[in-house]
Write a protein that holds these residues in place. Sequence first.
Motif, PDB file in Angstrom:
ATOM      1  N   ALA A   1      26.509  22.760  37.905  1.00  0.00           N
ATOM      2  CA  ALA A   1      26.264  24.206  37.226  1.00  0.00           C
ATOM      3  C   ALA A   1      26.215  25.245  38.569  1.00  0.00           C
ATOM      4  N   TRP A   2      25.518  24.673  39.663  1.00  0.00           N
ATOM      5  CA  TRP A   2      25.568  25.571  40.786  1.00  0.00           C
ATOM      6  C   TRP A   2      26.888  25.667  41.582  1.00  0.00           C
ATOM      7  N   ALA A   3      27.857  24.637  41.714  1.00  0.00           N
ATOM      8  CA  ALA A   3      29.252  24.770  42.148  1.00  0.00           C
ATOM      9  C   ALA A   3      29.716  25.786  40.966  1.00  0.00           C
ATOM     10  N   SER A   4      29.854  25.680  39.950  1.00  0.00           N
ATOM     11  CA  SER A   4      30.412  26.582  38.906  1.00  0.00           C
ATOM     12  C   SER A   4      29.781  28.047  39.204  1.00  0.00           C
ATOM     13  N   LEU A   5      28.487  28.264  39.445  1.00  0.00           N
ATOM     14  CA  LEU A   5      28.114  29.681  39.771  1.00  0.00           C
ATOM     15  C   LEU A   5      28.871  30.084  40.923  1.00  0.00           C
ATOM     16  N   LEU A   6      28.918  29.156  42.113  1.00  0.00           N
ATOM     17  CA  LEU A   6      29.571  29.702  43.156  1.00  0.00           C
ATOM     18  C   LEU A   6      30.896  30.257  43.178  1.00  0.00           C
ATOM     19  N   LEU A   7      31.721  29.492  42.086  1.00  0.00           N
ATOM     20  CA  LEU A   7      33.304  29.922  41.905  1.00  0.00           C
ATOM     21  C   LEU A   7      33.339  31.014  40.904  1.00  0.00           C
ATOM     22  N   VAL A   8      32.311  31.745  40.335  1.00  0.00           N
ATOM     23  CA  VAL A   8      32.584  32.684  39.430  1.00  0.00           C
ATOM     24  C   VAL A   8      33.411  33.810  39.999  1.00  0.00           C
ATOM     25  N   PRO A   9      33.187  34.341  41.116  1.00  0.00           N
ATOM     26  CA  PRO A   9      34.097  35.368  41.530  1.00  0.00           C
ATOM     27  C   PRO A   9      35.622  35.165  41.791  1.00  0.00           C
ATOM     28  N   ILE A  10      35.794  33.827  42.397  1.00  0.00           N
ATOM     29  CA  ILE A  10      37.207  33.454  41.992  1.00  0.00           C
ATOM     30  C   ILE A  10      37.754  33.336  40.839  1.00  0.00           C
ATOM     31  N   ALA A  11      37.026  32.929  39.776  1.00  0.00           N
ATOM     32  CA  ALA A  11      37.549  33.061  38.202  1.00  0.00           C
ATOM     33  C   ALA A  11      37.808  34.525  37.739  1.00  0.00           C
ATOM     34  N   TRP A  12      37.009  35.464  38.256  1.00  0.00           N
ATOM     35  CA  TRP A  12      36.948  36.929  37.809  1.00  0.00           C
ATOM     36  C   TRP A  12      38.173  37.463  38.501  1.00  0.00           C
ATOM     37  N   ILE A  13      38.528  36.991  39.663  1.00  0.00           N
ATOM     38  CA  ILE A  13      39.818  37.641  40.316  1.00  0.00           C
ATOM     39  C   ILE A  13      40.908  37.166  39.549  1.00  0.00           C
ATOM     40  N   GLY A  14      40.873  35.848  39.371  1.00  0.00           N
ATOM     41  CA  GLY A  14      41.962  35.114  38.629  1.00  0.00           C
ATOM     42  C   GLY A  14      42.421  35.791  37.383  1.00  0.00           C
ATOM     43  N   VAL A  15      41.323  35.925  36.465  1.00  0.00           N
ATOM     44  CA  VAL A  15      41.614  36.815  35.340  1.00  0.00           C
ATOM     45  C   VAL A  15      42.237  38.212  35.306  1.00  0.00           C
ATOM     46  N   ARG A  16      41.636  38.984  36.403  1.00  0.00           N
ATOM     47  CA  ARG A  16      42.116  40.447  36.774  1.00  0.00           C
ATOM     48  C   ARG A  16      43.579  40.239  37.181  1.00  0.00           C
ATOM     49  N   ASN A  17      43.847  39.202  38.064  1.00  0.00           N
ATOM     50  CA  ASN A  17      45.199  39.240  38.653  1.00  0.00           C
ATOM     51  C   ASN A  17      46.181  38.837  37.160  1.00  0.00           C
ATOM     52  N   GLY A  18      45.718  37.715  36.598  1.00  0.00           N
ATOM     53  CA  GLY A  18      46.496  37.521  35.316  1.00  0.00           C
ATOM     54  C   GLY A  18      46.701  38.535  34.539  1.00  0.00           C
ATOM     55  N   LEU A  19      45.663  39.432  34.192  1.00  0.00           N
ATOM     56  CA  LEU A  19      45.851  40.856  33.334  1.00  0.00           C
ATOM     57  C   LEU A  19      46.920  41.665  33.939  1.00  0.00           C
ATOM     58  N   TRP A  20      47.063  41.748  35.340  1.00  0.00           N
ATOM     59  CA  TRP A  20      47.714  42.689  35.818  1.00  0.00           C
ATOM     60  C   TRP A  20      49.373  42.042  35.997  1.00  0.00           C
ATOM     61  N   LEU A  21      49.340  40.789  36.382  1.00  0.00           N
ATOM     62  CA  LEU A  21      50.824  40.223  36.355  1.00  0.00           C
ATOM     63  C   LEU A  21      51.549  40.171  35.095  1.00  0.00           C
ATOM     64  N   GLN A  22      50.661  39.785  34.074  1.00  0.00           N
ATOM     65  CA  GLN A  22      51.483  39.670  32.571  1.00  0.00           C
ATOM     66  C   GLN A  22      52.485  40.635  32.177  1.00  0.00           C
ATOM     67  N   SER A  23      52.203  41.909  32.706  1.00  0.00           N
ATOM     68  CA  SER A  23      52.998  43.079  32.282  1.00  0.00           C
ATOM     69  C   SER A  23      53.968  43.432  33.400  1.00  0.00           C
ATOM     70  N   ARG A  24      53.869  42.808  34.794  1.00  0.00           N
ATOM     71  CA  ARG A  24      54.752  43.134  35.674  1.00  0.00           C
ATOM     72  C   ARG A  24      55.577  42.430  36.251  1.00  0.00           C
ATOM     73  N   VAL A  25      55.270  40.887  36.163  1.00  0.00           N
ATOM     74  CA  VAL A  25      56.194  39.927  36.965  1.00  0.00           C
ATOM     75  C   VAL A  25      56.787  39.169  35.921  1.00  0.00           C
ATOM     76  N   ASN A  26      58.040  38.769  36.480  1.00  0.00           N
ATOM     77  CA  ASN A  26      58.722  37.625  35.741  1.00  0.00           C
ATOM     78  C   ASN A  26      58.143  36.499  35.756  1.00  0.00           C
ATOM     79  N   GLU A  27      57.984  35.460  34.526  1.00  0.00           N
ATOM     80  CA  GLU A  27      57.369  34.286  34.825  1.00  0.00           C
ATOM     81  C   GLU A  27      58.137  32.907  34.967  1.00  0.00           C
ATOM     82  N   THR A  28      59.248  33.137  35.176  1.00  0.00           N
ATOM     83  CA  THR A  28      60.398  32.114  35.107  1.00  0.00           C
ATOM     84  C   THR A  28      60.093  31.174  36.230  1.00  0.00           C
ATOM     85  N   LEU A  29      60.115  31.901  37.621  1.00  0.00           N
ATOM     86  CA  LEU A  29      59.968  30.795  38.777  1.00  0.00           C
ATOM     87  C   LEU A  29      58.588  30.331  38.752  1.00  0.00           C
ATOM     88  N   PHE A  30      57.359  31.139  38.594  1.00  0.00           N
ATOM     89  CA  PHE A  30      56.175  30.412  38.278  1.00  0.00           C
ATOM     90  C   PHE A  30      56.095  29.187  37.429  1.00  0.00           C
TER      91      PHE A  30
END
Length: 247
Positions: free
Chosen positions: A197-226
């Motif tokens: 649980a402590w390890a998960s708490l430490l990683l919450v900021p990375i999770a939040w950044i990932g979600v925000r980047n996913g929201l941004w990418l899904q409407s702007r970047v072609n997914e084929t290469l990824f």
Amino acid sequence: MLPDYSAIAWLLIAFSVYLTGVSKGGFAGGFGTLSVPLMALAISPAQAAGLLLPLLLVMDVFAVKAWWGKQDATEVWRFVPGLFIGVTVGTLLFGSLSEQGLRLTLGVITLLFAAYMLLKPVAKKPISPRWALPAASVCGFTSFMAHAGAPPLNVYLLPRKLSKETFIATCAVTFAVVNVIKLVPYMWLGEINVTSAWASLLLVPIAWIGVRNGLWLQSRVNETLFYRLVIFAMFLVGFNLIWQALK
């Protein structure tokens, strides 16, 4: 107290959490399937799954908040019984497997899903709603074992011909439901504990950044290469896990 992982293990864990966040944000849904197998290269599959579940619940809050109101509620309700069935089967099997058995199971699931993502079978006509129960049951099982419920759910949802936004929103809500269902069995099996649980708490900021980047990418970047990169990585990781289990 944090787990005593190596620097390489922490890098793999952080990268896996970021990929999961990107997937939760709605970009390249296959990314999330890679997370537990990737983490399992450095730590045990059980530790990887237990560490990731609290983070998935946090990411679900962000994702559901972003997509709420656009989901197909009828489809979500159709999935609920099957999700309970799949999680129950996963709980019984997960508790009976050794670490090597978990690695082997995880490796096989990873290769099967990589093959699915590569072939991407497309139905020529809409699928019947009666297939929601078996699809959700498989989703619940694979989600419990490896937080990898997307491929079986996609087999059902893609032929349903939902709009892009409705599809992403329906997946977001469904995965939030199955992750809540998994919480009690994970705690019962001891996969979630104070240290994880402590390890998960430490990683919450990375999770939040990932979600925000996913929201941004899904409407702007072609997914084929990824997608191609993720599929290639899944094959490598899957074979590696099987090799580790059998050596």
